[in-house]
Design an enzyme around this catalytic site. Structure first.
Site, PDB file in Angstrom:
ATOM      1  N   LYS A   1      64.667 158.990 -11.733  1.00 38.43           N
ATOM      2  CA  LYS A   1      64.767 158.474 -13.340  1.00 38.43           C
ATOM      3  C   LYS A   1      63.915 159.335 -14.222  1.00 38.43           C
ATOM      4  CE  LYS A   1      67.256 154.251 -11.495  1.00 38.43           C
ATOM      5  NZ  LYS A   1      67.004 153.031 -10.951  1.00 38.43           N
TER       6      LYS A   1
ATOM      7  N   GLN B   1      63.214 147.954 -11.186  1.00 41.74           N
ATOM      8  CA  GLN B   1      64.123 148.616 -10.125  1.00 41.74           C
ATOM      9  C   GLN B   1      63.928 147.367  -8.949  1.00 41.74           C
ATOM     10  OE1 GLN B   1      64.941 151.672  -9.517  1.00 41.74           O
ATOM     11  NE2 GLN B   1      65.726 151.135  -7.714  1.00 41.74           N
TER      12      GLN B   1
ATOM     13  N   ASP C   1      70.275 148.128 -17.593  1.00 44.27           N
ATOM     14  CA  ASP C   1      70.917 147.815 -16.281  1.00 44.27           C
ATOM     15  C   ASP C   1      72.044 146.923 -16.123  1.00 44.27           C
ATOM     16  OD1 ASP C   1      69.955 148.758 -13.922  1.00 44.27           O
ATOM     17  OD2 ASP C   1      68.486 147.468 -13.569  1.00 44.27           O
TER      18      ASP C   1
HETATM   19  N1  GUN Z   1      68.271 149.205  -7.014  1.00 44.44           N
HETATM   20  C1  GUN Z   1      69.169 150.034  -6.757  1.00 44.44           C
HETATM   21  N2  GUN Z   1      70.244 150.426  -7.789  1.00 44.44           N
HETATM   22  C2  GUN Z   1      69.555 149.764  -8.639  1.00 44.44           C
HETATM   23  C3  GUN Z   1      70.092 149.812 -10.092  1.00 44.44           C
HETATM   24  O1  GUN Z   1      71.113 150.351 -10.423  1.00 44.44           O
HETATM   25  N3  GUN Z   1      69.312 148.960 -10.729  1.00 44.44           N
HETATM   26  C4  GUN Z   1      68.038 148.444 -10.645  1.00 44.44           C
HETATM   27  N4  GUN Z   1      67.195 148.041 -11.392  1.00 44.44           N
HETATM   28  N5  GUN Z   1      67.692 148.592  -9.230  1.00 44.44           N
HETATM   29  C5  GUN Z   1      68.450 148.975  -8.468  1.00 44.44           C
END
Ligand code: GUN
Length: 299
Positions: free
Chosen positions: A54, A98, A121
């Site tokens: 990311k 995350q 998100d």
């Molecule tokens: N963990 C796995 N996929 C995601 C996501 O799309 N967002 C977040 N915050 N954590 C994740």
């Protein structure tokens, strides 16, 4: 004839290029750039990789990337205080924690501490409510990206039978809302669904988001359907050498591609779309927070 491969990697690259151009244009006009803060609590190896990727793509798109790594034993109130600081920071337009987070923390409390307008998100109840009501808000990145891929394969989704395996807040439930918005007839399946194979066989669009390696077999797939594999599962691959692993999806890919019309590979299908959609959500957050028009990025 084998199915068409839905190349999420290529689509995501084009989307990221479009986003980067818009970021560059806005930077020249306003001398401002979008900022995304990602918080990682603990050191789950898969999460480490996602967070690193990311960061790389955020910078590549010309945005400011802020990463905060907190030890697994961080008290919840420290994480909430950090989120509060980021909520107040005008240079931070999007905040993502995350998941999963350590079990001593309340995931819901953490999500609800993020300001809805910075919740890139799309997990805050306000954004969930907007989605369910068919209103504009942030949509979770994986189902948003998967929907883009489906719409690229099928021009009009009206009346299609869509079956989603998995009912998570992150994928299954928002995916259902997005397909409903496209006028599909939607069925959500889960671990207690009776005769899963029969339900899947009715699907013009089948979305597998269960996290079980190759659970969806070729004889669950309706000939001519579009299959979207959201699963990312690491399994042993002794054929590659001792102790080696490989990534597989939730669908038995090689056999399924003989039946479906189009299918996403793992890796290289939905995965790259998640990050591209996170950047798109961050760009939208930046525009809304600064009173700029929301960009129309076409791929
Ligand atoms: N963990 C796995 N996929 C995601 C996501 O799309 N967002 C977040 N915050 N954590 C994740």
């Amino acid at each position: 004839m084998p199915a068409n491969l839905i190349d999420g990697k290529e689509y995501a690259t084009r989307l990221r290029v479009g986003i980067a151009k818009e970021v560059e244009r806005l930077k020249k006009l306003h001398d401002l750039k979008p900022g995304l803060a990602v918080l990682l609590v603990g050191n789950d190896p898969a999460s480490e990789i996602y967070v690193r990727n990311k960061g790389i793509h955020t910078k590549e798109a010309g945005m400011e990337s802020l990463e905060f790594r907190l030890p697994a034993e961080t008290p919840e109130k420290e994480l909430l205080a950090k989120i509060d600081d980021l909520n107040k920071d005008p240079n931070v337009n999007g905040i993502l924690v995350q998941l999963p987070i350590p079990s001593h923390m309340s995931q819901q409390r953490v999500i609800e501490t993020i300001l809805p307008e910075k919740d890139v998100d799309g997990l805050h109840p306000i954004n969930v409510g907007y989605l369910v009501s068919g209103l504009d808000g942030f949509v979770p990145c994986t189902p948003k990206g998967a929907t883009m891929l489906i719409k690229n394969s099928i021009k009009d989704l009206t009346g299609k039978n869509a079956v989603i395996i998995g009912r998570s807040n992150l994928v299954g439930k928002p995916m259902a809302q997005l397909l409903l918005k496209e006028h599909c007839t939607v069925t959500i399946c889960h671990s207690r669904t009776d005769n899963l194979q029969k339900v899947c066989l009715s699907a013009d669009i089948l979305v597998a988001a269960v996290g079980r390696p190759e659970m969806v077999k070729a004889d669950w797939i309706k000939p001519g359907s579009v299959v979207i594999d959201v699963g990312v599962n690491r399994i042993p691959a002794p054929e590659k050498g001792e102790g080696k692993n490989k990534l597989v999806g939730d669908v038995e890919f090689e056999k399924a591609r003989e039946i479906a019309d189009a299918i996403t590979p793992v890796p290289g299908g939905v995965g790259p779309m998640t990050i591209a959609c996170l950047l798109l959500n961050t760009l939208h957050a930046f525009c809304v927070q600064n009173g700029f028009e929301k960009p129309d990025i076409r791929v």
